[in-house]
Design a protein around this motif. Structure first.
Motif, mmCIF file in Angstrom:
data_model
loop_
_atom_site.group_PDB
_atom_site.id
_atom_site.type_symbol
_atom_site.label_atom_id
_atom_site.label_comp_id
_atom_site.label_asym_id
_atom_site.label_seq_id
_atom_site.Cartn_x
_atom_site.Cartn_y
_atom_site.Cartn_z
ATOM 1 N N TYR A 79 0.818 -1.207 0.000
ATOM 2 C CA TYR A 79 0.000 0.000 0.000
ATOM 3 C C TYR A 79 0.854 1.260 0.000
ATOM 4 N N ILE B 108 -4.316 -7.741 -0.853
ATOM 5 C CA ILE B 108 -5.635 -7.358 -0.370
ATOM 6 C C ILE B 108 -5.554 -7.263 1.147
ATOM 7 N N ILE C 88 -4.534 -1.489 2.401
ATOM 8 C CA ILE C 88 -4.555 -1.213 0.953
ATOM 9 C C ILE C 88 -5.868 -0.533 0.579
ATOM 10 N N MET C 89 -6.962 -1.025 1.147
ATOM 11 C CA MET C 89 -8.272 -0.438 0.843
ATOM 12 C C MET C 89 -8.326 1.030 1.272
ATOM 13 N N ALA D 1 -6.154 3.175 -1.072
ATOM 14 C CA ALA D 1 -6.812 3.361 -2.367
ATOM 15 C C ALA D 1 -7.921 4.410 -2.275
ATOM 16 N N ARG D 2 -8.691 4.362 -1.193
ATOM 17 C CA ARG D 2 -9.740 5.372 -0.998
ATOM 18 C C ARG D 2 -9.133 6.756 -0.855
ATOM 19 N N GLU E 228 -8.005 2.779 -7.929
ATOM 20 C CA GLU E 228 -8.501 1.414 -7.839
ATOM 21 C C GLU E 228 -7.530 0.568 -7.017
ATOM 22 N N ILE E 229 -8.069 -0.338 -6.202
ATOM 23 C CA ILE E 229 -7.238 -1.156 -5.327
ATOM 24 C C ILE E 229 -6.225 -1.970 -6.126
ATOM 25 N N SER F 185 -2.160 -1.602 -5.691
ATOM 26 C CA SER F 185 -1.329 -2.719 -5.229
ATOM 27 C C SER F 185 -0.333 -3.143 -6.298
ATOM 28 N N GLU G 43 -16.568 -2.565 -1.015
ATOM 29 C CA GLU G 43 -15.279 -3.172 -0.694
ATOM 30 C C GLU G 43 -15.037 -4.396 -1.558
#
Length: 457
Positions: free
Chosen positions: A34, A71, A75-76, A79-80, A85-86, A90, A191
């Motif tokens: 991330y 994942i 990382i989420m 990305a936000r 995009e995740i 990554s 998610e």
């Protein structure tokens, strides 16, 4: 001396004997991608790359896997925050990690498994744990029941009560026991998630490594490595999942490297003292960073500082200087590493002693009779290769930019040519002026019968 490794599980140094003769399977936890990685992330990569090189020297069948966690909640969030995009984020930081590790002279592992490519294997392992009574379903989650494993905590030497007191655990009402950990959790609509028998969701972090190890290396592996911070809960939970799901021993030798401190303080977000590998590479060659990381025993804490890096650079200059003096000397490409050097590495990867042996070989090379020099040069190069150093052309090493010098190699060569012409013209004042001009810019000239050589300092 046969290879000896410190096994975290037993708490002792043990002779290394793989499960299958002459066949080694090793897994090391890789990054959660991330962000760019810091120097603490680089230490296990360098340590276990060095062990990989040594194992390949001693065993004919060695497979090394280092995963990518692509994942994760971190990382989420990244990305936000970055509006990306995740998958794209990554992938971008995976590439950055590979570039940084290559710059540190790390060999590419034989297998680089990605978590998102192993969902079927993770689901299969969860089903096995449920069937055996080691896991349960609660409110869309699947959790591992730590009380179902009699020796849970044996790797980290903690009782269940100690682990709860010392760890940040999610105490949720659906847990039967506060220390139970997540194998699968539900995903919200916005998610990433995958279909499973328990609904759309995603795996717990600990589960990923267990599933990837089983698929690529088997139910029992020889060596599992990582940073000391992973001993609990990550490796403890990996061990629990794999032993219970597979019904076999999981890892024969657990190995953990010590922490990296910055200028005597623990590296932490609160102190803002992270040193990113990519930033350091703008100031130092990757080989200097690698040498610095190997300068302390891997199980010891490493105090990372500018002084350490400068010392590593000077040590490499010394070693490359000896090689430069015998640059034209041909050697046998199949030469073996020095016996005393190998003995140091065989003693639980004692790289500080091994580095000392490199300097000893270099001094012997410098003083040796001409007939002995080819053997000693070959031993120095072969030994250096096992540490991932001393493989550059010495001239290239000394001519690389240091600390952002403004003068280019082309400009240096032009000034040297002008100096040579000045000397021919008996304009010695100008020749001396050029030497001092270059020295002021960190370039040292060395005159010899073969001509003028130069190096940056």
């Amino acid at each position: 001396m046969a290879l000896q490794l410190y096994n975290t599980f037993s708490g002792t140094k043990e002779p290394f004997r793989p499960l299958v003769e002459d066949r080694v399977r090793m897994y090391v936890c890789g990054p959660t991608v991330y962000n760019r990685v810091h120097i603490g992330n680089a230490r296990p990569a360098v340590v276990f790359d060095t062990l990989y090189r040594l194992l390949k020297e001693q065993f004919s069948d060695v497979v090394y896997a280092r995963n990518i966690t692509d994942i994760d909640d971190k990382i989420m969030k990244a990305a936000r925050d970055q509006g990306e995009e995740i998958g794209a984020l990554s992938a971008r930081f995976s590439r950055a990690y590979f570039e940084d590790m290559a710059a540190l002279n790390n060999l590419e592992p034989d297998i680089i498994p990605y978590a998102t490519q192993h969902l079927p294997e993770m689901i299969e392992m969860i089903e096995a744990l449920l069937e055996k009574g080691n896991a349960y379903v609660a409110e869309g989650h699947v959790l591992f029941a730590v009380e179902s494993m009699p020796d849970y905590g044996k790797l980290s030497r903690r009782s269940l009560d100690d682990m709860l007191a010392g760890a940040r655990v999610e105490v949720a009402p659906y847990k039967k026991y506060a220390g139970d950990f997540v194998l699968w959790k539900p995903s919200k609509d916005d998610e990433p998630g995958w279909d499973s028998p328990w609904g759309r969701g995603r795996p717990g972090w600990h589960l990923e490594c267990s599933a990837m190890i089983k698929k690529h290396l088997g139910e029992t592996i020889d060596i599992h490595g990582g940073g000391r911070d992973l001993t609990f809960p990550h490796h403890e939970n990996e061990r629990a999942q794999s032993c219970c799901a597979n019904g076999t021993d999981f890892v024969r030798y657990w190995m953990h490297n010590g922490y990296v401190n910055i200028e005597g303080e623990k590296m932490s977000k609160s102190l803002g003292n992270f040193r990113m590998v990519n930033d350091l590479l703008q100031q130092y060659p990757g080989e200097v960073l690698r040498f610095a990381l190997l300068s302390a025993h891997y199980r010891s804490e490493l105090n990372f500082s500018a002084d350490l890096l400068d010392q590593a650079w000077r040590s490499l200059d010394t070693l490359y200087g000896f090689l430069r003096d015998v640059e034209q000397l041909a050697v046998d490409g199949d030469a073996s590493a020095d016996a005393a050097f190998l003995e140091a590495l065989d003693d639980d990867l004692n790289t500080p002693v091994a580095i000392g042996e490199l300097h000893r070989i270099a001094r012997e090379l410098n003083k040796a009779e001409e007939a002995q020099k080819p053997r000693l040069k070959a031993a120095l190069l072969a030994s250096g290769q096992l540490l991932g150093i001393l493989q550059q052309d010495p001239e290239t090493w000394f001519k690389q930019a240091r600390g952002g010098e403004s003068i280019s190699e082309e400009e240096i060569e032009q000034l040297i040519a002008e100096r040579q012409q000045s000397k021919k013209d008996k304009n010695y004042a100008r020749a001396d002026e050029i030497r001092e001009e270059l020295k002021a810019q960190g370039v040292v000239l060395e005159d010899s019968r073969e001509g003028t050589k130069w190096r940056r300092e």
